[in-house]
Scaffold this motif. Structure first.
Motif, short mmCIF file in Angstrom:
data_model
loop_
_atom_site.label_atom_id
_atom_site.label_comp_id
_atom_site.label_asym_id
_atom_site.label_seq_id
_atom_site.Cartn_x
_atom_site.Cartn_y
_atom_site.Cartn_z
N PHE A 230 1.05 -1.16 0.11
CA PHE A 230 -0.05 -0.05 -0.07
C PHE A 230 0.98 1.28 -0.18
N SER A 231 2.07 0.97 0.44
CA SER A 231 2.93 2.30 0.61
C SER A 231 3.31 2.79 -1.09
N ASP A 232 3.71 1.34 -1.72
CA ASP A 232 3.93 1.58 -2.90
C ASP A 232 2.92 2.32 -3.81
N VAL A 233 1.56 2.01 -3.44
CA VAL A 233 0.43 2.68 -4.24
C VAL A 233 0.29 4.14 -3.70
N LEU A 234 0.59 4.21 -2.80
CA LEU A 234 0.52 5.68 -2.15
C LEU A 234 1.48 6.64 -2.69
N LEU A 235 2.71 6.07 -3.14
CA LEU A 235 3.62 6.55 -3.74
C LEU A 235 3.38 7.16 -5.06
N GLY A 236 2.48 6.23 -5.75
CA GLY A 236 2.23 6.62 -6.91
C GLY A 236 1.17 7.60 -7.39
N ILE A 237 0.46 7.95 -6.21
CA ILE A 237 -0.47 9.05 -6.13
C ILE A 237 0.01 10.52 -6.47
N GLU A 238 -0.27 11.27 -7.59
CA GLU A 238 0.32 12.54 -7.74
C GLU A 238 -0.31 13.70 -6.78
N ALA A 239 -1.49 13.33 -6.14
CA ALA A 239 -2.12 14.36 -5.42
C ALA A 239 -1.21 14.66 -3.91
N LEU A 240 -0.55 13.82 -3.68
CA LEU A 240 0.38 13.76 -2.26
C LEU A 240 1.22 14.93 -2.34
N ASP A 241 1.42 15.63 -1.28
CA ASP A 241 2.38 16.60 -1.37
C ASP A 241 3.84 16.23 -0.94
N GLU A 242 4.72 17.07 -0.73
CA GLU A 242 6.29 16.52 -0.61
C GLU A 242 6.28 15.74 0.81
N LYS A 243 5.64 16.63 1.82
CA LYS A 243 5.63 16.15 3.21
C LYS A 243 5.02 14.70 3.25
N GLN A 244 3.63 14.63 2.67
CA GLN A 244 3.18 13.43 2.83
C GLN A 244 3.95 12.09 2.01
N ASN A 245 4.58 12.59 0.97
CA ASN A 245 5.42 11.56 0.15
C ASN A 245 6.49 11.12 1.07
N ARG A 246 7.02 11.91 1.82
CA ARG A 246 8.13 11.64 2.81
C ARG A 246 7.63 10.75 3.77
N TYR A 247 6.62 10.80 4.41
CA TYR A 247 5.93 10.15 5.35
C TYR A 247 5.69 8.57 4.79
N VAL A 248 5.50 8.55 3.57
CA VAL A 248 4.98 7.10 2.95
C VAL A 248 6.47 6.64 2.76
#
Length: 267
Positions: A230-248
């Motif tokens: 699911f973390s791989d799936v979340l990293l493919g979402i473009e709507a996440l900002d930089e902070k959210q991507n760092r958490y994932v």
């Protein structure tokens, strides 16, 4: 001779017949206790002896131990220790002939024996000591109290007793070997018990290992695969900002590190 003995001396036994019957009886005995009981019991029937024992001689590096096996009467079963240079031991081994308590008390060669040795032997309450030999080696002693008549042992009795003691030699050797084999069997049985206990403990440890591997394989690795997926799936979402991507990415990195550790443990 038997009639004269019976009428004049009131000794109504045939030594040859007693020795034959005694030899047949002890040929099948295996324990020191049985041998002592039969030997002293035979002499009780023949001479009226009320006290007697069988003494086994155990040689050590710095001493000799006399181990008493009671045959009849109240006899101290404590071990008697003799020094290697004890006059009593030297007399016993060198002479190899019957001797009396009177000899222990008055023989000039034995007066230098330690008082403790003299007192321990005197405490047995015996009158005659008969060495038991096998292959010209003294294995033990047949010790007897007074005769039932109260008379001292004469030459005839001493000759008879000495012959009976020599007959006891082979049986005593067999009993000694049986005792050693029994001791070894007991030791082996204890070792087998210890081995079974260790095997049972090992099986419990092996079962605990199996349970742990099962938990690590299914209960830990399966959820980690879901977390990483699911973390791989979340990293493919473009709507996440930089902070959210760092958490994932932190979730993904930690999950993969934990999965690698679990895989190493399972390997």
């Amino acid at each position: 001779a038997r009639v004269v003995d019976r009428l004049l001396w009131r000794r109504g036994y045939d030594p040859a017949q007693v020795l034959r019957e005694y030899g047949r009886t002890i040929s099948n005995l295996l324990t020191l206790e049985q041998l002592a009981t039969v030997a002293v019991g035979t002499l009780s029937d023949v001479l009226g002896v009320k006290r007697g024992a069988l003494i086994m001689i155990a040689r050590g590096a710095d001493r000799v131990t006399l181990r008493v096996t009671e045959g009849m009467g109240q006899v101290k079963s404590e071990e008697i220790i003799l020094a290697l240079d004890s006059p009593i031991l030297i007399h016993l081994m060198m002479a190899g002939e019957p001797f009396f308590q009177y000899d222990l008390d008055h023989h000039p060669d034995l007066q230098a024996a330690p008082v403790s040795e003299m007192e321990n032997l005197r405490g047995l309450g015996m009158e005659i000591y008969l060495p038991i030999l096998a292959r010209e080696r003294v294995l033990g002693l047949l010790v007897l109290g007074p005769q039932g008549t109260g008379e001292p042992y004469g030459e005839r009795e001493v000759t008879f007793l000495n012959t009976l003691a020599q007959q006891t030699g082979v049986a005593l050797q067999n009993a000694y070997l049986y005792s050693r084999m029994k001791g070894l069997y007991t030791k082996i049985s204890r070792l087998n018990d210890d081995l079974r206990a260790a095997y049972t403990k090992l099986m419990k440890m092996d079962q605990a290992k199996t349970d742990f591997l099962s938990i690590a394989s299914h209960e830990l690795r399966t959820p980690l695969n879901s977390i990483i997926g699911f973390s791989d799936v979340l990293l493919g979402i473009e709507a996440l900002d930089e902070k959210q991507n760092r958490y994932v990415r932190n979730i993904q990195k930690s999950g993969r590190g934990l999965l690698d550790m679990i895989n190493d443990i399972l390997d």
